[in-house]
Write an enzyme that holds these catalytic residues in place. Structure first.
Site, PDB file in Angstrom:
ATOM      1  N   GLU A   8       7.846   0.986   5.018  1.00 19.41           N
ATOM      2  CA  GLU A   8       7.372  -0.098   5.882  1.00 19.41           C
ATOM      3  C   GLU A   8       7.596  -1.413   5.141  1.00 19.41           C
ATOM      4  O   GLU A   8       7.379  -1.488   3.935  1.00 19.41           O
ATOM      5  CB  GLU A   8       5.862   0.083   6.158  1.00 19.41           C
ATOM      6  CG  GLU A   8       5.274  -1.004   7.052  1.00 19.41           C
ATOM      7  CD  GLU A   8       3.778  -0.828   7.331  1.00 19.41           C
ATOM      8  OE1 GLU A   8       3.110  -0.057   6.610  1.00 19.41           O
ATOM      9  OE2 GLU A   8       3.280  -1.470   8.273  1.00 19.41           O
ATOM     10  N   HIS A  39       3.926   7.036   3.878  1.00 20.99           N
ATOM     11  CA  HIS A  39       4.904   5.962   3.689  1.00 20.99           C
ATOM     12  C   HIS A  39       4.477   5.033   2.556  1.00 20.99           C
ATOM     13  O   HIS A  39       3.338   5.094   2.085  1.00 20.99           O
ATOM     14  CB  HIS A  39       5.137   5.162   4.983  1.00 20.99           C
ATOM     15  CG  HIS A  39       3.970   4.361   5.486  1.00 20.99           C
ATOM     16  ND1 HIS A  39       3.078   4.823   6.429  1.00 20.99           N
ATOM     17  CD2 HIS A  39       3.538   3.101   5.191  1.00 20.99           C
ATOM     18  CE1 HIS A  39       2.169   3.891   6.692  1.00 20.99           C
ATOM     19  NE2 HIS A  39       2.420   2.836   5.955  1.00 20.99           N
ATOM     20  N   HIS A  93       0.842  -1.214   0.000  1.00 20.67           N
ATOM     21  CA  HIS A  93       0.000   0.000   0.000  1.00 20.67           C
ATOM     22  C   HIS A  93       0.866   1.249   0.000  1.00 20.67           C
ATOM     23  O   HIS A  93       2.058   1.193   0.295  1.00 20.67           O
ATOM     24  CB  HIS A  93      -0.962   0.020   1.188  1.00 20.67           C
ATOM     25  CG  HIS A  93      -0.304   0.063   2.541  1.00 20.67           C
ATOM     26  ND1 HIS A  93       0.024  -1.073   3.248  1.00 20.67           N
ATOM     27  CD2 HIS A  93       0.112   1.103   3.310  1.00 20.67           C
ATOM     28  CE1 HIS A  93       0.593  -0.723   4.398  1.00 20.67           C
ATOM     29  NE2 HIS A  93       0.672   0.596   4.453  1.00 20.67           N
TER      30      HIS A  93
END
Lengths: 134, 134
Positions: free
Chosen positions: B130, B79, B7
């Site tokens: 991430e 992010h 994502h």
């Protein structure tokens, strides 16, 4: 209306270092750099199984991403690009909803040779959005 | 090493307005908001054919994204999340390449119930990364 995420663009101050990081530490497939003088950028694509990351570096004196580096000297996420089937229909729908299209509102041929438009970040929670006719 | 883009997270100051924009003007499929008190955020997923956009909004007094809004009051891209097969192997590879893992270096259970780590933006061209064990 929007379809696939075509790419996430990350503006990088040191293209060679960013390529080394994505190829080395992150173990991704990274393309050769491509200068796009008419867009004022050099681009590298990080190929992921479902989409790509576009590493953007200024090319030439009047790069459109120069101002981004004045605010973000270390680089950072620059824009997201969503695919649409019909860019004129997408533009008209967005304008009717009150969203602002950057420039003169006419699609330009983007870095991938396809018609693109950019939308005002203030209308999309601070995020610069590119639409590309896929 | 890195696999799919799981994502892109966008921090939004007004979650209802962002949902309305993605559902209305952009015509996307948008999930119901989900409060994650243990992560200090409320999340909404915009489902795209190949990945998803995570709209992030602070939840509670000590949200980890509060400082982001101090610097970016209008919101913005927060992010990117890449999938990895083995998060401990990924961590060890990154550390051996000199990349800094945030926190104590041990994976935490992330917003999707899977082990995650965050990497220092200064090691990734200004981008918070991430990693999620898929």
């Amino acid at each position: 209306m929007i379809g696939r995420l075509n790419h996430v663009a990350i503006a990088v101050p040191d293209l060679e270092a960013a390529c080394a990081t994505y190829r080395g530490a992150l173990g991704a497939t990274v393309s050769a750099p491509e200068d796009l003088p008419e867009h004022g950028v050099t681009v590298v694509f990080v190929e992921l199984p479902n989409t790509k990351i576009e590493l953007l570096h200024p090319f030439g004196e009047a790069s459109p991403i120069a101002s981004f580096f004045e605010k973000n000297p270390s680089g950072g996420m620059h824009h997201v690009c969503y695919e649409v089937e019909d860019i004129l229909a997408a533009r008209d729908r967005l304008k009717s909803e009150g969203a602002r299209v950057l420039g003169d509102g006419e699609p330009k041929i983007g870095a991938h040779g396809k018609p693109v438009l950019f939308l005002h970040p203030k209308d999309f929670a601070g995020t610069l959005v590119e639409l590309e006719q896929a």
